[in-house]
Design a protein around this motif. Sequence first.
Motif, PDB file in Angstrom:
ATOM      1  N   LEU A 191       0.844  -1.185   0.000  1.00  0.00           N
ATOM      2  CA  LEU A 191       0.000   0.000   0.000  1.00  0.00           C
ATOM      3  C   LEU A 191       0.881   1.237   0.000  1.00  0.00           C
ATOM      4  CD1 LEU A 191      -2.983   1.001   0.363  1.00  0.00           C
ATOM      5  CD2 LEU A 191      -2.474   1.089   2.789  1.00  0.00           C
ATOM      6  N   SER A 192       0.675   2.113  -0.944  1.00  0.00           N
ATOM      7  CA  SER A 192       1.399   3.375  -0.998  1.00  0.00           C
ATOM      8  C   SER A 192       0.563   4.422  -0.270  1.00  0.00           C
ATOM      9  CB  SER A 192       1.619   3.805  -2.448  1.00  0.00           C
ATOM     10  OG  SER A 192       2.024   5.148  -2.507  1.00  0.00           O
ATOM     11  N   PHE A 193       1.087   4.919   0.835  1.00  0.00           N
ATOM     12  CA  PHE A 193       0.313   5.850   1.647  1.00  0.00           C
ATOM     13  C   PHE A 193      -0.082   7.072   0.829  1.00  0.00           C
ATOM     14  CE2 PHE A 193      -0.669   8.893   4.960  1.00  0.00           C
ATOM     15  CZ  PHE A 193      -1.371   8.119   5.854  1.00  0.00           C
ATOM     16  N   GLU A 194       0.843   7.597   0.044  1.00  0.00           N
ATOM     17  CA  GLU A 194       0.569   8.810  -0.723  1.00  0.00           C
ATOM     18  C   GLU A 194      -0.457   8.565  -1.822  1.00  0.00           C
ATOM     19  OE1 GLU A 194       3.725   7.672  -0.104  1.00  0.00           O
ATOM     20  OE2 GLU A 194       4.088   9.084   1.523  1.00  0.00           O
ATOM     21  N   ALA A 195      -0.395   7.427  -2.493  1.00  0.00           N
ATOM     22  CA  ALA A 195      -1.279   7.165  -3.625  1.00  0.00           C
ATOM     23  C   ALA A 195      -2.588   6.495  -3.221  1.00  0.00           C
ATOM     24  CB  ALA A 195      -0.555   6.293  -4.654  1.00  0.00           C
ATOM     25  N   ASP A 196      -2.567   5.688  -2.177  1.00  0.00           N
ATOM     26  CA  ASP A 196      -3.722   4.860  -1.853  1.00  0.00           C
ATOM     27  C   ASP A 196      -4.519   5.321  -0.645  1.00  0.00           C
ATOM     28  OD1 ASP A 196      -3.018   3.204  -3.986  1.00  0.00           O
ATOM     29  OD2 ASP A 196      -1.722   1.990  -2.719  1.00  0.00           O
ATOM     30  N   VAL A 197      -4.104   6.394   0.004  1.00  0.00           N
ATOM     31  CA  VAL A 197      -4.828   6.936   1.153  1.00  0.00           C
ATOM     32  C   VAL A 197      -5.241   8.363   0.828  1.00  0.00           C
ATOM     33  CG1 VAL A 197      -4.713   7.560   3.590  1.00  0.00           C
ATOM     34  CG2 VAL A 197      -3.612   5.461   2.795  1.00  0.00           C
ATOM     35  N   VAL A 198      -6.545   8.616   0.949  1.00  0.00           N
ATOM     36  CA  VAL A 198      -7.100   9.930   0.649  1.00  0.00           C
ATOM     37  C   VAL A 198      -7.501  10.598   1.961  1.00  0.00           C
ATOM     38  CG1 VAL A 198      -8.975  11.142  -0.538  1.00  0.00           C
ATOM     39  CG2 VAL A 198      -7.969   9.088  -1.560  1.00  0.00           C
ATOM     40  N   GLU A 199      -7.157  11.861   2.100  1.00  0.00           N
ATOM     41  CA  GLU A 199      -7.491  12.641   3.298  1.00  0.00           C
ATOM     42  C   GLU A 199      -8.626  13.606   2.968  1.00  0.00           C
ATOM     43  OE1 GLU A 199      -5.293  16.167   5.861  1.00  0.00           O
ATOM     44  OE2 GLU A 199      -4.058  14.665   4.870  1.00  0.00           O
ATOM     45  N   ARG A 200      -9.640  13.647   3.855  1.00  0.00           N
ATOM     46  CA  ARG A 200     -10.764  14.565   3.665  1.00  0.00           C
ATOM     47  C   ARG A 200     -11.112  15.246   4.980  1.00  0.00           C
ATOM     48  NH1 ARG A 200     -13.428  10.184   0.781  1.00  0.00           N
ATOM     49  NH2 ARG A 200     -12.967  10.451  -1.417  1.00  0.00           N
ATOM     50  N   ARG A 224      -2.586   4.791  10.612  1.00  0.00           N
ATOM     51  CA  ARG A 224      -1.211   4.241  10.697  1.00  0.00           C
ATOM     52  C   ARG A 224      -1.257   2.782  11.120  1.00  0.00           C
ATOM     53  NH1 ARG A 224      -0.374   9.433  12.737  1.00  0.00           N
ATOM     54  NH2 ARG A 224      -0.311   8.715  14.883  1.00  0.00           N
ATOM     55  N   LYS A 225      -2.142   2.438  12.024  1.00  0.00           N
ATOM     56  CA  LYS A 225      -2.260   1.032  12.449  1.00  0.00           C
ATOM     57  C   LYS A 225      -2.839   0.178  11.324  1.00  0.00           C
ATOM     58  CE  LYS A 225      -2.738   1.905  17.368  1.00  0.00           C
ATOM     59  NZ  LYS A 225      -1.726   1.132  17.991  1.00  0.00           N
ATOM     60  N   VAL A 226      -3.881   0.651  10.679  1.00  0.00           N
ATOM     61  CA  VAL A 226      -4.548  -0.106   9.620  1.00  0.00           C
ATOM     62  C   VAL A 226      -3.608  -0.353   8.442  1.00  0.00           C
ATOM     63  CG1 VAL A 226      -6.408   0.008   7.902  1.00  0.00           C
ATOM     64  CG2 VAL A 226      -6.875   0.568  10.280  1.00  0.00           C
ATOM     65  N   THR A 227      -2.768   0.614   8.122  1.00  0.00           N
ATOM     66  CA  THR A 227      -1.862   0.477   6.978  1.00  0.00           C
ATOM     67  C   THR A 227      -0.521  -0.120   7.363  1.00  0.00           C
ATOM     68  OG1 THR A 227      -1.092   2.765   7.230  1.00  0.00           O
ATOM     69  CG2 THR A 227      -2.914   2.381   5.681  1.00  0.00           C
ATOM     70  N   GLY A 228      -0.342  -0.439   8.638  1.00  0.00           N
ATOM     71  CA  GLY A 228       0.908  -1.077   9.068  1.00  0.00           C
ATOM     72  C   GLY A 228       2.056  -0.121   9.257  1.00  0.00           C
ATOM     73  N   ARG A 229       1.776   1.152   9.402  1.00  0.00           N
ATOM     74  CA  ARG A 229       2.826   2.151   9.619  1.00  0.00           C
ATOM     75  C   ARG A 229       3.231   2.240  11.086  1.00  0.00           C
ATOM     76  NH1 ARG A 229       2.378   1.644   4.878  1.00  0.00           N
ATOM     77  NH2 ARG A 229       2.283   3.213   3.272  1.00  0.00           N
ATOM     78  N   GLU A 230       2.449   1.590  11.944  1.00  0.00           N
ATOM     79  CA  GLU A 230       2.708   1.653  13.390  1.00  0.00           C
ATOM     80  C   GLU A 230       2.551   0.303  14.006  1.00  0.00           C
ATOM     81  OE1 GLU A 230       0.140   3.793  16.567  1.00  0.00           O
ATOM     82  OE2 GLU A 230       1.329   5.278  15.482  1.00  0.00           O
TER      83      GLU A 230
END
Length: 98
Positions: free
Chosen positions: A48-57, A92-98
């Motif tokens: 998963l690419s945080f920049e490409a696959d995660v959208v912030e709203r 961060r937890k869901v994407t494995g960053r933490e």
Amino acid sequence: MPLSDAVDRIETITSDPAITREILDTAEMRGIIDRGDGVIHTNSGSVLSFEADVVEREGEFTCRRCGADISTGYFVTFEAGEHGPFGSSCIRKVTGRE
């Protein structure tokens, strides 16, 4: 990753133990993961690419993982659609960053 972490991530989709078990069994059967001794190893090369696959709203949301009210929602984008919203620490937890 520890099995408990994987289950925590799956529980953002369902809290039904039978479905959680089915998801893990199917992933293992398809060769996506290997399980053993309470640990899961992924065999997939896709990350998963945080920049490409995660959208912030911005808005008024409730975190799908912890239930907290949040003003910034993070959504994971998949081919089938978006999954979220999550707060800043939960994404961060869901994407494995933490």
